[in-house]
Design a protein around this motif. Structure first.
Motif, PDB file in Angstrom:
ATOM      1  N   VAL A 113       0.827  -1.206   0.000  1.00 36.03           N
ATOM      2  CA  VAL A 113       0.000   0.000   0.000  1.00 36.03           C
ATOM      3  C   VAL A 113       0.864   1.260   0.000  1.00 36.03           C
ATOM      4  O   VAL A 113       0.609   2.213  -0.725  1.00 36.03           O
ATOM      5  CB  VAL A 113      -0.957   0.005   1.220  1.00 36.03           C
ATOM      6  CG1 VAL A 113      -1.818   1.255   1.224  1.00 36.03           C
ATOM      7  CG2 VAL A 113      -1.822  -1.239   1.220  1.00 36.03           C
ATOM      8  N   ARG A 114       1.918   1.228   0.789  1.00 42.05           N
ATOM      9  CA  ARG A 114       2.691   2.448   0.965  1.00 42.05           C
ATOM     10  C   ARG A 114       3.880   2.526   0.006  1.00 42.05           C
ATOM     11  O   ARG A 114       4.001   3.454  -0.778  1.00 42.05           O
ATOM     12  CB  ARG A 114       3.193   2.525   2.412  1.00 42.05           C
ATOM     13  CG  ARG A 114       3.880   3.824   2.766  1.00 42.05           C
ATOM     14  CD  ARG A 114       4.387   3.790   4.195  1.00 42.05           C
ATOM     15  NE  ARG A 114       4.813   5.083   4.664  1.00 42.05           N
ATOM     16  CZ  ARG A 114       5.994   5.630   4.425  1.00 42.05           C
ATOM     17  NH1 ARG A 114       6.874   5.003   3.693  1.00 42.05           N
ATOM     18  NH2 ARG A 114       6.302   6.819   4.916  1.00 42.05           N
TER      19      ARG A 114
ATOM     20  N   THR B 122      -6.947   3.028  -1.701  1.00 38.62           N
ATOM     21  CA  THR B 122      -6.311   2.546  -0.474  1.00 38.62           C
ATOM     22  C   THR B 122      -7.201   1.514   0.225  1.00 38.62           C
ATOM     23  O   THR B 122      -6.728   0.452   0.631  1.00 38.62           O
ATOM     24  CB  THR B 122      -6.024   3.729   0.482  1.00 38.62           C
ATOM     25  OG1 THR B 122      -5.142   4.637  -0.173  1.00 38.62           O
ATOM     26  CG2 THR B 122      -5.390   3.247   1.769  1.00 38.62           C
TER      27      THR B 122
ATOM     28  N   LEU C  99       0.260   4.807  -1.988  1.00 37.17           N
ATOM     29  CA  LEU C  99      -1.127   5.213  -1.767  1.00 37.17           C
ATOM     30  C   LEU C  99      -1.329   6.022  -0.499  1.00 37.17           C
ATOM     31  O   LEU C  99      -2.209   6.857  -0.426  1.00 37.17           O
ATOM     32  CB  LEU C  99      -2.046   3.988  -1.735  1.00 37.17           C
ATOM     33  CG  LEU C  99      -2.364   3.387  -3.104  1.00 37.17           C
ATOM     34  CD1 LEU C  99      -3.077   2.053  -2.942  1.00 37.17           C
ATOM     35  CD2 LEU C  99      -3.208   4.342  -3.934  1.00 37.17           C
ATOM     36  N   CYS C 100      -0.575   5.748   0.517  1.00 33.31           N
ATOM     37  CA  CYS C 100      -0.801   6.504   1.738  1.00 33.31           C
ATOM     38  C   CYS C 100       0.448   6.540   2.588  1.00 33.31           C
ATOM     39  O   CYS C 100       1.353   5.740   2.438  1.00 33.31           O
ATOM     40  CB  CYS C 100      -1.975   5.933   2.513  1.00 33.31           C
ATOM     41  SG  CYS C 100      -1.707   4.280   3.102  1.00 33.31           S
TER      42      CYS C 100
ATOM     43  N   THR D 201      -4.932   8.746   4.273  1.00 35.77           N
ATOM     44  CA  THR D 201      -4.531   9.015   2.887  1.00 35.77           C
ATOM     45  C   THR D 201      -5.223  10.261   2.349  1.00 35.77           C
ATOM     46  O   THR D 201      -6.164  10.772   2.953  1.00 35.77           O
ATOM     47  CB  THR D 201      -4.875   7.774   2.018  1.00 35.77           C
ATOM     48  OG1 THR D 201      -4.542   8.036   0.672  1.00 35.77           O
ATOM     49  CG2 THR D 201      -6.358   7.442   2.084  1.00 35.77           C
TER      50      THR D 201
END
Lengths: 411, 411
Positions: free
Chosen positions: A275-276, A312, A281-282, A304
């Protein structure tokens, strides 16, 4: 329990736990009184929080100022907080000073003065802290997520409710103290440079005649639903996800913990990398295990920008489902090393150990040694983890969002 | 330096510091690279922050994923951050693993891959983190307070500026790495279960041929003013106060620290009892000492409801001025006990000690022993504190507020 651990239950139901930590000059105390937010009277949410402040405003021979000055004169680093099950008082200092303060903690729980002016100030501060949540959307999200995930009263905001705090009175607080500050099921844990016999005698002397009332029963109510959006004008969207899991006492507990470590431990955890790091994404994302007595849950968070919020959430849910397909030997090895390293680091902190043995006793009725924990981690095999993940699909999800726009939720 | 401490400067300007902590199984490392926000190129604020992320996305023989997996496989608890003076890398684990990771940290600072896709992700995350401040008014306040209190570039937001981050490129980052990741003035500190000779040889082997460039000079610019209000729709007002003080190297340092401890240490601190406990004005209030190389400041914070904001600010300023009238023997005794207790507790944490010896060396050019600190605290007399407070009126104040309404400022 050998040389390192000590456990004793007094006739009045108070349990004393201790851990001797060689080489430490300090000691730390964790004192759990069975007055948590879940046992707040139904129309007085926040009573435990006001009370946890009020009992420190003078006790025994000392008024509020004298009490504070005295405890500070011992060099104590103090804390107090209200959780779901307990009000918790903590202290840490040079070992002899932690022992010296014990009679004063007996005053605090047994002979608090509960003064009128102190009540007004304590309630005002509780109301202000509650209002302050509006400035902390991340904290607000976690509070709402608990409210929508747990059956009431377990999901209650421990800070209380505005309307309940407003109608609280000194008399009601005094009555509540009489009802809930009792020895039965109280747990006092000390870790560090301590002498078991001396400690037991000291506790017996000051807490031995503390009385026990039985706690009242309360009714469980299901949460209002599984999905909630809290509209907030903001550049950011905060996403919270929760789903039920096994309790800490389950034989599969470390199997699950290691799976969650693979999902979100260290920097190589799947959530962090997928994700990161990979998708950018955040800036903040995690998942973790959280337990109440008799039940466990997985909680997750992502913060986010609004335009990436949907991606996300989708990616987060996708990673949770991907667990079913199993983890690799290398992932498991890293997770084991990480979890054992945390255990070793915890073994070097008197505050962490005092908290851990008190928690253990409450959840399991006994202290676990650090070696026992390390062995439990080591005994988990890849087959166990993958078998568990195949058999336990994540969900049903409770999803709460705080931000300007509702998201499309997974079916 | 005796049995406990070790200090060595290599020919290339890198300093190795170590502290042997008996009874610990763990070790912790603090590695300060002279690439702080204050040395970000003038039109590239945030470059150090992006770089501190980017260097971890693959180094030496390992790509991003391999590097992360490898460091996690050692069970390291890792951190990285950018401060005013340095980029800081931290790790803690079982001692042998911290040593085992040292060659990889040499890769990270000397042979980072600085990949293109990693750059985009790192810059995106930096921009997102910056945007996230809008949801954190307390954090926003402290950032603004530093900007209005310190001369530029010391007051810069270490997270960078939006417009600068947006025009940052991979090439600029690579050039910046070449300029600022160098051995001169770098500090590597390890505390815990370590062997000095082994550690020195290991560092020499992996960092001995690291090169040193001289850091560029930069121009100081005064802050924009002393008072600033940041309008924000909210139930709460956040108040920040700062004023200049003496540097850590001043002989009066502990005299001042104890005065500030009396103002805001423990629960008996004046701010806590006057502003919070007695008047119930706010739920969070504190003041503390903060240092840059060669200068010191006092920073204070209060978070309160809008209708109490003016009274809180007035009361805060009043307490600062009241210090001139002197403190009592009992207040000083408590402050000494409190500060010594913190020192003892710090002596039981490998991470705290690694950070402390690195900080000491940067600020003073040498490590202070825990005994030296305790003696310095003990040597402060009531006459010294009261003489100091009489001679050093607090101010001039920088005051920043975040909330819906401007406050009336003290003259």
């Amino acid at each position: 329990m050998g040389e390192r651990y000590f456990q004793h239950m007094f006739a009045n139901g108070l349990t004393l736990l201790a851990e001797k930590m060689p080489g430490m000059q300090s000691a730390a105390m964790t004192f759990l009184v069975p007055a948590g937010a879940s046992t707040d009277p139904i129309d007085r949410c926040g009573s435990a929080t006001v009370l946890s402040d009020l009992v420190l405003r003078g006790a025994g021979e000392r008024d509020s100022r004298q009490l504070t000055d005295y405890l500070d004169s011992l060099g104590l680093q103090r804390s107090s907080s209200v959780g779901v099950h307990h009000t918790r008082f903590g202290s840490a200092a040079v070992a002899s000073k932690v022992i010296e303060a014990l009679p004063t903690y007996a005053d605090i729980v047994r002979r608090p003065r509960l003064p009128g002016d102190g009540f007004s100030a304590a309630r005002d501060l509780a109301l202000q802290a509650l209002a302050g949540i509006d400035d902390e959307p991340r904290q607000k999200l976690m509070i709402k997520l608990r409210e929508w995930h747990f059956p009431s009263p377990y999901g209650r905001n421990t800070m209380g409710k505005k309307e309940d705090l407003e109608k609280l009175t000194l008399e009601l607080c005094r009555a509540d103290w009489g009802q809930r500050y009792h020895s039965r099921d109280a747990i006092l844990a000390v870790a560090g440079n301590v002498n078991f016999r001396e400690l037991r005698e000291e506790i017996d002397r000051h807490f031995g005649t503390w009385n026990g009332h039985a706690a009242g029963e309360f009714k469980r109510m299901p949460p209002p639903g599984r999905f909630h959006h809290e509209a907030q004008k903001s550049e950011q969207t905060h996403i919270g996800i929760a789903y039920p899991s096994i309790p800490e006492t389950d034989p599969d507990y470390y199997t699950l913990r290691l799976a969650i470590e693979i999902l979100s431990g260290g920097m190589s955890g799947r959530l962090f990398t997928e994700v990161r790091e990979k998708r950018g994404l955040c800036y903040s994302v995690w998942a973790g295990y959280s337990s109440l007595k008799g039940s466990g849950s997985i909680f997750g968070y992502a913060g986010t920008s609004n335009d990436r919020a949907q991606a996300t959430l989708d990616c987060f849910i996708e990673e949770l489902h991907r667990l079913k397909k199993g983890v690799t030997e290398a992932e498991l090895a890293r997770a084991k090393t990480g979890l054992k390293a945390s255990t070793i680091m915890q073994g070097e902190s008197t505050s962490a150990r005092a908290g851990a043995i008190a928690h253990d006793f409450f959840m399991r009725g006994r202290i676990r040694t650090l070696d026992e924990i390390k062995e439990a981690i080591d005994s988990v095999t890849l087959e166990k983890v993958n078998g568990y993940l195949k058999a336990h699909e994540p969900g049903p999800f409770t999803i709460v969002t705080v931000g300007p726009k509702e998201l499309k939720l997974p079916l």
